[in-house]
Write a protein that holds these residues in place. Structure first.
Motif, PDB file in Angstrom:
ATOM      1  N   ASP A  50      20.531-123.811  25.097  1.00  0.00           N
ATOM      2  CA  ASP A  50      19.429-123.197  25.842  1.00  0.00           C
ATOM      3  C   ASP A  50      19.771-123.025  27.328  1.00  0.00           C
ATOM      4  N   GLU A  51      20.977-122.512  27.581  1.00  0.00           N
ATOM      5  CA  GLU A  51      21.375-122.140  28.940  1.00  0.00           C
ATOM      6  C   GLU A  51      21.468-123.337  29.892  1.00  0.00           C
ATOM      7  N   GLY A  52      21.745-124.510  29.343  1.00  0.00           N
ATOM      8  CA  GLY A  52      21.924-125.687  30.173  1.00  0.00           C
ATOM      9  C   GLY A  52      20.687-126.525  30.389  1.00  0.00           C
ATOM     10  N   ASP A  53      19.543-126.146  29.796  1.00  0.00           N
ATOM     11  CA  ASP A  53      18.315-126.927  29.980  1.00  0.00           C
ATOM     12  C   ASP A  53      18.399-128.281  29.296  1.00  0.00           C
ATOM     13  N   THR A  54      18.911-128.308  28.074  1.00  0.00           N
ATOM     14  CA  THR A  54      19.061-129.558  27.335  1.00  0.00           C
ATOM     15  C   THR A  54      20.462-129.628  26.743  1.00  0.00           C
TER      16      THR A  54
END
Length: 347
Positions: free
Chosen positions: A122-126
């Motif tokens: 998720d694009e670096g969120d988690t």
């Protein structure tokens, strides 16, 4: 256009020192900047966490840094991200050892050095719980091992290629045992990985780029002879490396460096390192129009103390150089320089 922003200042935010920059540009255009947060000292061992800050506007504004890999009593370092453009996954390789088990003890076989992998969908969120990949990508006779530091790449074929280095435990002596650069690769979008090509001894931390015809260039920190970079070419997408040479124009003080394909021209490469044969200073970016045969264009970003760096190309076409910078020491801050092709080419 040239602008610069300081992203980390040593001594602030609860960390003694920030080091080891790495960049990734996600499939959706986010820019991820990774670094080591060294909690209690500036050394390569000790308690170290991996930190992340994110930009959604080509590197102008950045989120507050946060720890994404942390473990009490452990060194978690050498971030090496690689983005899969087809799936959107951001794979993050890193290395781990006990806080008291530094490189000398590892080289002596008295402390473990392990290799780990996590992923964000998720694009670096988690980030997923890290997985121990040591048995897959590290041979039993290798003692020291380091992922990156700096970004990996995805080839046009879809193969993921991550630069690494290792030491072969012959004498179990850090001063005698040979270092080698190597890569690890995946042909199935990160579901499985294996060791790829290994470069001749005397090479160490390295960086990779895909050339126009699909060959892979590896550019390596060099411990042999004069202080200049070592280069090798793979004609089989990183499975093996041959055509070894020293690049006499890329002087170095024995240090890490960074390399990226420059999209302004199909044969162009961008390279950054502390361009000095004496000390870690003079962070310089160079442009090659002929895939690293010559480097006729160069600009100094910071003439003072400077060390490790990572390069990336932002979605708007500007170049990014995330590097270690200081006034009296290279390790006072991590700065992000953004510059245009016109600035680089201007006299």
């Amino acid at each position: 256009m040239f602008v610069e922003k300081t992203l980390f200042v040593s001594g602030e935010g609860g960390y003694h020192t920030y080091r080891i920059p790495a960049l990734a540009v996600t499939a959706a255009g986010r820019i991820l900047a990774f670094a080591e947060g060294r909690l209690h000292g500036s050394g390569d061992a000790g308690e170290i966490e991996l930190l992340l800050t994110v930009s959604t506007d080509n590197g102008q504004i950045w989120s507050a840094p946060r720890a994404i890999v942390t473990e009490a009593g452990m060194t978690c370092g050498n971030p090496s991200p690689v983005v899969d453009r087809e799936t959107g996954a951001v794979w993050l390789w890193f290395s781990k050892n006990t806080a008291k088990g530094g490189e000398s003890l590892i080289a002596q076989g008295k402390a473990p050095r392990t290799v780990w992998l996590t992923c964000s969908q998720d694009e670096g969120d988690t980030w997923l719980e890290p997985v121990d990949m040591t048995s897959i990508v590290k041979k039993p006779e290798w003692t020291w091992y380091a992922t990156g530091p700096g970004h990996g790449i995805q080839l046009r074929s879809g193969r993921l290629v991550v630069p690494c280095d290792h030491m072969v435990g012959k004498d179990l002596d850090r001063g005698k045992d040979p270092y080698h650069s190597h890569v690890i690769v995946s042909d199935d979008h990160g579901r499985s990985w294996e060791i790829g090509g290994i470069v001749r001894k005397g090479t160490n931390e390295c960086t990779v780029a895909e050339l126009h015809q699909g060959d892979v260039m590896i550019n390596c920190r060099n411990y042999t002879g004069d202080k200049r970079r070592a280069v090798a070419i793979s004609r089989d997408e990183g499975t093996t490396f041959g055509e070894f040479r020293w690049d006499e124009s890329l002087v170095e003080p024995v240090c890490q460096a960074s390399l990226v394909s420059w999209p302004q021209s199909r044969n162009a490469l961008l390279f950054a390192n502390p361009a000095s044969a004496e000390d870690r200073m003079n962070m310089t970016v160079r442009l090659s129009p002929d895939e690293g045969i010559t480097w006729p264009i160069q600009k100094t970003i910071h003439a003072g103390p400077a060390a490790y760096s990572d390069l990336a190309i932002a979605p708007d076409g500007t170049a990014l150089c995330f590097y270690e910078k200081g006034r009296t020491s290279p390790y006072e801050s991590l700065a992000l320089a953004r510059f245009s092709p016109d600035w680089l080419r201007a006299a």
